[in-house]
Design a protein around this motif. Sequence first.
Motif, short mmCIF file in Angstrom:
data_model
loop_
_atom_site.label_atom_id
_atom_site.label_comp_id
_atom_site.label_asym_id
_atom_site.label_seq_id
_atom_site.Cartn_x
_atom_site.Cartn_y
_atom_site.Cartn_z
N GLU A 1 0.71 -1.08 -0.09
CA GLU A 1 0.02 -0.03 0.07
C GLU A 1 0.83 1.24 -0.01
OE1 GLU A 1 -2.56 -0.77 3.62
OE2 GLU A 1 -4.03 -1.82 2.28
N ARG A 2 2.01 1.09 0.95
CA ARG A 2 2.85 2.38 0.89
C ARG A 2 3.31 2.80 -0.70
NH1 ARG A 2 4.03 3.73 6.18
NH2 ARG A 2 3.62 2.21 7.64
N VAL A 3 3.93 1.76 -1.23
CA VAL A 3 4.58 1.98 -2.37
C VAL A 3 3.58 2.32 -3.51
CG1 VAL A 3 5.77 0.60 -4.30
CG2 VAL A 3 6.54 0.26 -1.73
N ALA A 4 2.33 1.49 -3.46
CA ALA A 4 1.28 1.97 -4.52
C ALA A 4 1.16 3.42 -4.45
CB ALA A 4 0.19 1.15 -4.30
N LEU A 5 0.76 3.70 -3.40
CA LEU A 5 0.45 5.37 -3.11
C LEU A 5 1.48 6.29 -3.61
CD1 LEU A 5 -0.91 5.35 0.92
CD2 LEU A 5 -2.11 5.66 -1.31
N LEU A 6 2.83 5.85 -3.71
CA LEU A 6 4.05 6.52 -4.43
C LEU A 6 4.12 6.24 -5.77
CD1 LEU A 6 6.37 6.53 -1.31
CD2 LEU A 6 4.90 8.30 -2.08
N GLY A 7 3.43 5.26 -6.48
CA GLY A 7 3.50 4.98 -7.80
C GLY A 7 4.64 4.19 -8.15
N GLY A 8 5.01 3.28 -6.91
CA GLY A 8 6.21 2.62 -7.10
C GLY A 8 5.78 1.06 -7.18
N THR A 9 6.78 0.27 -7.29
CA THR A 9 6.58 -1.11 -6.95
C THR A 9 7.41 -1.89 -5.94
OG1 THR A 9 8.64 -1.48 -8.84
CG2 THR A 9 6.32 -1.22 -9.61
#
Length: 359
Positions: free
Chosen positions: A328-336
């Motif tokens: 969830e954290r990475v998805a919020l920042l547009g990462g993988t």
Amino acid sequence: MAAGILTIRPMGFSGRGLAVLVLFVISCAGLLIRTLPPARLPKGVTVLWLTLAIVAAAGLIGVSRSGTSYLFAFFLAGHIGYRLETRAALVLATLCGLLCGAVLYFRLGPGYHELPWILGLATGTPVLAGIANRNRQRAVEAAISAAESAERAARAEAQAAVLTERGRIARDVHDVLAHSLAGINMQLELADALLDTGDLDKVREANDKAHSMVKESLKQAQWTVHALREDALPLLESLTAMLESSGHRDVLTVTGTVRQVPAQVTQNLLRIAQESLTNAARHAPGGEVSVELTFAGGSTVLRIRNRPATRTVTRDAGSGMGLIGMRERVALLGGTITAGPVTEGPDQGGWQVEARIPG
């Protein structure tokens, strides 16, 4: 209307006075349309009503001998501009001016000598003021509607921000409490069970381990508070301090040109590192840990790898929310993010977590 009753003559119930009275009533009825909301009357009925009122107003100028009969035409023209669309309003206003002007020009009534025929033509001019008022009213309504829409959007955005922040805090609370308290509780339950066996050495060992986990939990709580602050320290310094406080010294490798990253990126990478180190200590006790921080051209990459356990692993499945929180954290920042076992190399049998965040 009261001025018309007092000034328009003749007005009665017979002869010309009756005609004046009937036309006066029709003209007054035409003005009453102002009190009805536009949505209450179909457009065709409104046009017909106002047309009849214009004819009655022109006729009233012709049959009356004196008074304020001509004012009805002015008032009606003004309301036509406000009530109808521009094209229809201009047509009816032109009709009003032509009828009233013709009545006075051709001397169709006894009061023609009281008023110049040019005044009759001018009865249609208030339509322009009516159109201007209508446009201004619509502009005000549009501005109010836009303001209400903006306010609704702002409320929705604020609510979304609150929900996002709640989710972030929930992940942070989980990272600190779920792992730490579960481990502490397990050790205390073990100590309680060992009391019945009389093996005091093992009881002390479980108790000491619980104390150690409490201290580690306090460190994690401090880092959680630190990560929640907007004025977070630079990523490299913060990550180095975290690793040293967790007992992992000289395990960090930095590649690329070190640069400042947004506070939100720092906060989430620190939480991912904390979660990964906790999982490594939990599922691979004694296994060596290596951390690599890469500042690439368009992204920041954090890679945490642990070797297989060298001590007995306590069987504790956990809540399963840790990896979900990372994603969830990475998805919020547009990462993988990828997480899985190491299948080759000197760390084979261990576990690796790699987070890649743009920027």
